[in-house]
Design an enzyme around this catalytic site. Sequence first.
Site, PDB file in Angstrom:
ATOM      1  N   CYS A  80      -2.109-104.460  73.822  1.00 47.77           N
ATOM      2  CA  CYS A  80      -0.774-103.846  73.800  1.00 47.77           C
ATOM      3  C   CYS A  80      -0.758-102.545  74.599  1.00 47.77           C
ATOM      4  O   CYS A  80       0.221-102.241  75.285  1.00 47.77           O
ATOM      5  CB  CYS A  80      -0.329-103.582  72.365  1.00 47.77           C
ATOM      6  SG  CYS A  80       0.169-105.091  71.514  1.00 47.77           S
ATOM      7  N   GLU A  91       4.273-104.696  69.009  1.00 51.71           N
ATOM      8  CA  GLU A  91       4.545-103.818  70.154  1.00 51.71           C
ATOM      9  C   GLU A  91       4.961-104.617  71.374  1.00 51.71           C
ATOM     10  O   GLU A  91       5.893-104.250  72.095  1.00 51.71           O
ATOM     11  CB  GLU A  91       3.289-103.002  70.486  1.00 51.71           C
ATOM     12  CG  GLU A  91       2.856-102.027  69.395  1.00 51.71           C
ATOM     13  CD  GLU A  91       1.860-102.636  68.407  1.00 51.71           C
ATOM     14  OE1 GLU A  91       1.953-103.858  68.145  1.00 51.71           O
ATOM     15  OE2 GLU A  91       1.009-101.900  67.885  1.00 51.71           O
ATOM     16  N   CYS A 111       1.628-109.423  69.039  1.00 57.30           N
ATOM     17  CA  CYS A 111       1.776-108.169  68.304  1.00 57.30           C
ATOM     18  C   CYS A 111       3.214-107.655  68.351  1.00 57.30           C
ATOM     19  O   CYS A 111       3.975-107.949  69.288  1.00 57.30           O
ATOM     20  CB  CYS A 111       0.867-107.096  68.898  1.00 57.30           C
ATOM     21  SG  CYS A 111      -0.887-107.398  68.695  1.00 57.30           S
ATOM     22  N   ASN A 122       0.990-117.601  64.672  1.00 57.30           N
ATOM     23  CA  ASN A 122       1.135-119.028  64.918  1.00 57.30           C
ATOM     24  C   ASN A 122      -0.047-119.766  64.297  1.00 57.30           C
ATOM     25  O   ASN A 122      -1.151-119.215  64.228  1.00 57.30           O
ATOM     26  CB  ASN A 122       1.175-119.271  66.440  1.00 57.30           C
ATOM     27  CG  ASN A 122       1.622-120.666  66.780  1.00 57.30           C
ATOM     28  OD1 ASN A 122       0.845-121.606  66.757  1.00 57.30           O
ATOM     29  ND2 ASN A 122       2.892-120.807  67.111  1.00 57.30           N
ATOM     30  N   ALA A 123       0.199-121.016  63.891  1.00 58.34           N
ATOM     31  CA  ALA A 123      -0.887-121.834  63.328  1.00 58.34           C
ATOM     32  C   ALA A 123      -2.015-121.997  64.340  1.00 58.34           C
ATOM     33  O   ALA A 123      -3.180-122.147  63.963  1.00 58.34           O
ATOM     34  CB  ALA A 123      -0.346-123.198  62.908  1.00 58.34           C
ATOM     35  N   CYS A 124      -1.660-121.952  65.605  1.00 62.11           N
ATOM     36  CA  CYS A 124      -2.679-121.862  66.651  1.00 62.11           C
ATOM     37  C   CYS A 124      -2.922-120.359  66.844  1.00 62.11           C
ATOM     38  O   CYS A 124      -2.203-119.672  67.572  1.00 62.11           O
ATOM     39  CB  CYS A 124      -2.158-122.503  67.935  1.00 62.11           C
ATOM     40  SG  CYS A 124      -3.322-122.403  69.288  1.00 62.11           S
ATOM     41  N   TYR A 125      -3.896-119.851  66.103  1.00 60.72           N
ATOM     42  CA  TYR A 125      -4.043-118.403  65.904  1.00 60.72           C
ATOM     43  C   TYR A 125      -3.900-117.560  67.167  1.00 60.72           C
ATOM     44  O   TYR A 125      -3.307-116.494  67.152  1.00 60.72           O
ATOM     45  CB  TYR A 125      -5.396-118.088  65.265  1.00 60.72           C
ATOM     46  CG  TYR A 125      -5.576-118.583  63.851  1.00 60.72           C
ATOM     47  CD1 TYR A 125      -4.516-119.120  63.125  1.00 60.72           C
ATOM     48  CD2 TYR A 125      -6.820-118.511  63.231  1.00 60.72           C
ATOM     49  CE1 TYR A 125      -4.682-119.579  61.838  1.00 60.72           C
ATOM     50  CE2 TYR A 125      -7.002-118.963  61.932  1.00 60.72           C
ATOM     51  CZ  TYR A 125      -5.928-119.504  61.247  1.00 60.72           C
ATOM     52  OH  TYR A 125      -6.106-119.954  59.967  1.00 60.72           O
ATOM     53  N   ASN A 175       5.213-108.491  64.453  1.00 64.47           N
ATOM     54  CA  ASN A 175       4.216-109.463  64.879  1.00 64.47           C
ATOM     55  C   ASN A 175       4.653-110.866  64.482  1.00 64.47           C
ATOM     56  O   ASN A 175       5.241-111.086  63.412  1.00 64.47           O
ATOM     57  CB  ASN A 175       2.808-109.118  64.371  1.00 64.47           C
ATOM     58  CG  ASN A 175       2.722-108.814  62.898  1.00 64.47           C
ATOM     59  OD1 ASN A 175       3.700-108.411  62.292  1.00 64.47           O
ATOM     60  ND2 ASN A 175       1.558-109.003  62.317  1.00 64.47           N
ATOM     61  N   VAL A 176       4.396-111.793  65.384  1.00 60.48           N
ATOM     62  CA  VAL A 176       4.786-113.194  65.175  1.00 60.48           C
ATOM     63  C   VAL A 176       3.537-114.050  65.376  1.00 60.48           C
ATOM     64  O   VAL A 176       3.054-114.183  66.509  1.00 60.48           O
ATOM     65  CB  VAL A 176       5.894-113.618  66.163  1.00 60.48           C
ATOM     66  CG1 VAL A 176       6.299-115.070  65.907  1.00 60.48           C
ATOM     67  CG2 VAL A 176       7.112-112.701  66.042  1.00 60.48           C
TER      68      VAL A 176
HETATM   69  N1  THU Z   1      -0.940-106.367  65.033  1.00 65.08           N
HETATM   70  C1  THU Z   1       0.174-105.859  65.610  1.00 65.08           C
HETATM   71  O1  THU Z   1       1.218-106.508  65.659  1.00 65.08           O
HETATM   72  N2  THU Z   1       0.107-104.611  66.114  1.00 65.08           N
HETATM   73  C2  THU Z   1      -0.967-103.792  66.020  1.00 65.08           C
HETATM   74  O2  THU Z   1      -0.904-102.654  66.450  1.00 65.08           O
HETATM   75  C3  THU Z   1      -2.207-104.262  65.390  1.00 65.08           C
HETATM   76  C4  THU Z   1      -2.224-105.683  64.999  1.00 65.08           C
HETATM   77  C5  THU Z   1      -0.855-107.692  64.413  1.00 65.08           C
HETATM   78  C6  THU Z   1      -1.534-108.800  65.138  1.00 65.08           C
HETATM   79  C7  THU Z   1      -1.752-109.775  64.004  1.00 65.08           C
HETATM   80  O3  THU Z   1      -0.579-110.517  63.803  1.00 65.08           O
HETATM   81  C8  THU Z   1      -1.989-108.906  62.805  1.00 65.08           C
HETATM   82  O4  THU Z   1      -1.430-107.640  63.143  1.00 65.08           O
HETATM   83  C9  THU Z   1      -3.447-108.738  62.420  1.00 65.08           C
HETATM   84  O5  THU Z   1      -4.199-108.339  63.517  1.00 65.08           O
END
Ligand code: THU
Length: 191
Positions: free
Chosen positions: A148, A114, A112, A104-107, A101-102
């Site tokens: 996702c 995936e 995700c 950003n300050a702009c939430y 997951n990446v």
């Molecule tokens: N997140 C994922 O990357 N995959 C998931 O299956 C669930 C949630 C991330 C999104 C966000 O960066 C952080 O987890 C909290 O929701």
Amino acid sequence: MRKQTQRELNPHPDPNTSRLGMMPGARVGRYPDGALRSGKYLTTSASSCGAGSAGMEGSECLQLLLRRCREAKDCAYCPYSRFPVGAALLTVGGEIFSGCNVENACYSLGVCAERIAIQKAISEGHTRFRAMAIASDMSDFITPCGACRQVMREFGTDWDLYLTKPDGTYIVKTLQELLPLSFGPEDLHKA
Ligand code: THU
């Protein structure tokens, strides 16, 4: 010392720690910690991964996929949620693309793990997938968010999601199970 490709079936997951494991027909398992030799990161042929999802169970390919998603989690950029997630996507050709997951300050611009893995694969010319493994630090099995699931669904419903826990257990669900009655590219032609 546990054998490299050994997979332990757990027909009775602890219902207190696993709401998903309680579901009828759930396929569950465990990956052996540190079972893979370092340096062996890429699978390059489909044959080394067997055919179909049944061929994955207990295979070195699956162990590699599980390991790659855990490693990807270590790269997560999640200073806001502090919720690292890693994903590893296996193509029908045997390649593995990982993602984290990446944020950003702009939430709202956070992406995700995936979807990052899928975007990496697509952008390298791969559109047919066999499985994805997902890891987090959560005490329960990590499950992909709805967005996702829909992005995954674009590339078929008949592939497997390995949902893992940090203790080494996992359950397997098809995308069809995770997103029933879904809308996909074929539906656009039904108008
Ligand atoms: N997140 C994922 O990357 N995959 C998931 O299956 C669930 C949630 C991330 C999104 C966000 O960066 C952080 O987890 C909290 O929701």
